[in-house]
Design a protein around this motif. Structure first.
Motif, PDB file in Angstrom:
ATOM      1  N   ARG A 427      67.237  25.693  14.150  1.00  0.00           N
ATOM      2  CA  ARG A 427      67.834  24.528  13.484  1.00  0.00           C
ATOM      3  C   ARG A 427      68.306  23.498  14.507  1.00  0.00           C
ATOM      4  O   ARG A 427      68.145  22.283  14.325  1.00  0.00           O
ATOM      5  CB  ARG A 427      69.005  24.981  12.620  1.00  0.00           C
ATOM      6  N   THR A 431      67.039  19.605  15.015  1.00  0.00           N
ATOM      7  CA  THR A 431      67.949  18.455  14.997  1.00  0.00           C
ATOM      8  C   THR A 431      67.785  17.602  16.255  1.00  0.00           C
ATOM      9  O   THR A 431      67.749  16.372  16.176  1.00  0.00           O
ATOM     10  CB  THR A 431      69.404  18.954  14.896  1.00  0.00           C
ATOM     11  N   ARG A 434      64.578  15.630  16.076  1.00  0.00           N
ATOM     12  CA  ARG A 434      64.722  14.539  15.105  1.00  0.00           C
ATOM     13  C   ARG A 434      65.499  13.384  15.709  1.00  0.00           C
ATOM     14  O   ARG A 434      65.118  12.216  15.555  1.00  0.00           O
ATOM     15  CB  ARG A 434      65.428  15.064  13.853  1.00  0.00           C
TER      16      ARG A 434
END
Length: 438
Positions: A427, A431, A434
Motif C-alpha cells: 500500500r 501511494t 501515485r
C-alpha cells in the motif's frame, strides 16, 4: 484497499501449449476497470504458490488469471505489450519467482519488483558465498571442511550442481535475481532462520517478509480423490500412531537401480511399516516398481504400500506417519517441519544439501544419510529415529518446532505479522508511486 484501486494479474507459463491466452476470471468480486496493477509471474506447478499467496491476503483480491506459453525454455521472452494492456495507468508491482521472465520484464520496464523466494534463507546465503568464491573443491578431502563465513555448512553441503556451468546458471537466476529486488517474500519462518533474515536485510538493504509456510495459509485439498490415494489413506488409517515411514524423493529426482534396491531392502530390514512413492520414471526414466524383486514384495507385503503419486501434505498430516525419508527439497522440508515429522535426509543436488544439513545439525529434527545409499545405513537410521534415545530427542524437537510454526501462523505470530506488514508495504509503495506521478 479499495477494490477500485488495485488489480491482481497472475501470468502463468504453460509449457505444453504454445499459444497465448488471456482468461479473465471473477474471484469473489468483479474485476475493476481502472487502477494500479500487481503482476504475479508463475511458472509450472508454482502457480499453486501464487494461489496460496492470494488466498492468504485479503488485499490480493480481486485478481485475474493470465496464461502465456512457449514450447521451449529458451532466451527470456515476454510480450511487453501485454503488460501495458493490464492497467489503464501504471503497472505498480511485479511479484515473481526467481526463474521467471518477470525479473527481466519488470526491470526493463522499471517496474517495482518483489521476489517470492521458494527455498530457504540458508540456501540464499550459500548462493551468495558461491558468488564470491569457487566452492568446487579440487580434492576429495576438502569436502568435509567447513565453509568460510558460514560454518553451519561443509563444502559438500553447498548448493552445487553437477557442473560449474549449471551452478553458475542457477546462481545467476536465483541469487542475482533476488539481491536486485525491491523486497523479498520468503516461504520460510522467522523462528527457523531469523539470524539469516537479519543478515540478508543488512546486506541487501531491502525488507524481507518470511510469511511461510505458504501451504498452511491455503489448506483446501482437492475433492477429486484418486482411487490409489484413497486406498493408501485407508491403509494409513489402520496403522499405529507415529509408526509409518513415508518415503518420497520428489517429482524430479531419479536414482539408479542399485540405489532403488538399497532403499528397498533398507526399508524392508527396518521392520517398520512404510508408504513409498515410486514414480513411473524414478529409476533413470524406467518404472521403479517393475525393478523391485519378488522377494522384496513377499517380505514386506503385510507392512508396505507403494503408490505412484500421493498428496504429500495430506500424508504428512496423518497421525500414523512417524518419519519422512526425503530428498529435502524445500517444499518437502517445510511441510514436514509444519507437521512435526522427523526426517531421514537423502539430499541429491542444489539446495537439498543445505536443507538436509540444517535439518540434521541446526534444527535437529532429523538424521542425514551421507554419501552412498546403503541398506544397512537406512535400516540403522530408521531404528535410531524410532527406538533410540537420540531418536526420541529428535521426535521431541520436531514436535516443538511444529508448535513454533503454529504460533507463527496465529494472529500476532511472526508469519501473520509479516503478512500484515507486506500488505502495508505494498500500500505504501502504491501511494508513493501515485504521488510521484501526480
Amino acid at each position: 484497499m479499495n477494490e477500485k484501486e488495485l488489480l491482481i494479474s497472475i501470468i502463468r507459463q504453460n509449457v505444453k501449449d504454445s499459444t497465448f491466452r488471456c482468461r479473465p476470471q471473477n474471484h469473489r468480486r468483479p474485476i475493476p476497470h481502472h487502477g494500479r496493477t500487481i503482476i504475479i509471474f508463475s511458472e509450472g506447478h508454482n502457480h499453486l504458490i501464487s494461489a496460496t499467496l492470494l488466498s492468504s491476503c485479503p488485499l490480493l483480491l480481486p485478481y485475474r488469471y493470465l496464461s502465456y506459453s512457449r514450447e521451449h525454455h529458451v532466451a527470456p521472452y515476454f510480450p511487453h505489450s501485454i503488460l501495458y494492456q493490464l492497467a489503464s495507468d501504471d503497472v505498480l508491482i511485479s511479484v515473481g519467482f526467481c526463474f521467471s521472465e518477470g525479473i527481466y520484464v519488470a526491470d526493463d520496464l522499471q517496474i517495482f519488483r518483489i521476489v517470492l523466494r521458494t527455498s530457504s534463507a540458508a540456501n540464499y546465503i550459500g548462493l551468495s558465498i558461491l558468488d564470491e568464491n569457487d566452492c568446487h573443491p579440487s580434492q576429495e578431502r576438502q569436502m568435509e571442511e567447513p565453509v568460510a563465513g558460514f560454518p553451519f555448512l561443509r563444502i559438500k553441503d553447498m548448493p552445487l550442481f553437477s557442473t560449474q556451468n549449471h551452478t553458475r546458471k542457477v546462481l545467476t537466476c536465483i541469487y542475482n535475481g533476488t539481491k536486485t529486488a525491491s523486497a523479498i517474500i520468503w516461504n520460510s519462518l522467522w523462528c527457523l532462520e531469523h539470524a539469516l533474515f537479519k543478515k540478508i536485510e543488512d546486506e541487501t538493504l531491502v525488507p524481507v517478509f518470511p510469511i511461510g509456510p505458504l501451504q498452511k495459509h491455503y489448506s483446501n485439498f482437492s475433492t477429486n480423490v484418486l482411487s490409489e490415494e484413497q486406498s493408501c489413506i485407508a491403509w494409513l488409517d489402520k496403522q499405529a500412531p507415529s509408526s509409518v515411514v513415508y518415503v518420497s524423493t520428489g517429482s524430479v529426482i531419479t536414482m539408479s537401480k542399485d540405489e532403488l534396491l538399497e532403499m528397498a531392502w533398507g526399508l524392508a530390514n527396518s521392520d517398520q511399516p512404510f508408504l513409498w512413492v515410486v514414480r513411473a520414471c524414478l529409476v533413470n526414466g524406467s518404472d521403479g516398481v517393475e525393478q523391485l524383486p519378488r522377494e522384496f514384495h513377499e517380505a514386506t507385503r503385510s507392512r508396505c504400500r507403494i503408490a505412484s503419486w500421493l498428496p504429500q501434505q495430506k500424508v504428512l498430516a496423518h497421525k500414523s506417519i512417524g518419519c519422512f525419508l526425503t530428498h529435502n527439497g524445500w517444499n518437502s522440508t517445510i511441510e514436514s517441519i509444519a507437521e512435526g515429522i522427523p526426517m531421514l535426509c537423502w539430499p541429491r543436488v542444489g539446495d537439498q544439501r543445505v536443507n538436509a544439513r540444517f535439518v540434521s545439525h541446526v534444527w535437529r529434527v532429523g538424521l542425514q544419510l551421507e554419501d552412498r545409499l546403503l541398506r544397512d545405513e537406512i535400516d540403522r537410521a530408521i531404528r535410531t529415529l524410532f527406538m533410540d534415545e537420540e531418536g526420541i530427542k529428535i521426535q521431541k524437537q520436531a514436535k516443538e518446532l511444529k508448535k513454533n510454526v503454529e504460533i507463527s501462523l496465529r494472529q500476532g505470530g511472526a508469519s501473520s505479522d509479516f503478512l500484515a506488514r507486506l500488505v502495508k508495504y505494498i500500500r505504501l509503495q502504491e501511494t508513493m508511486i501515485r504521488l510521484s506521478n501526480a
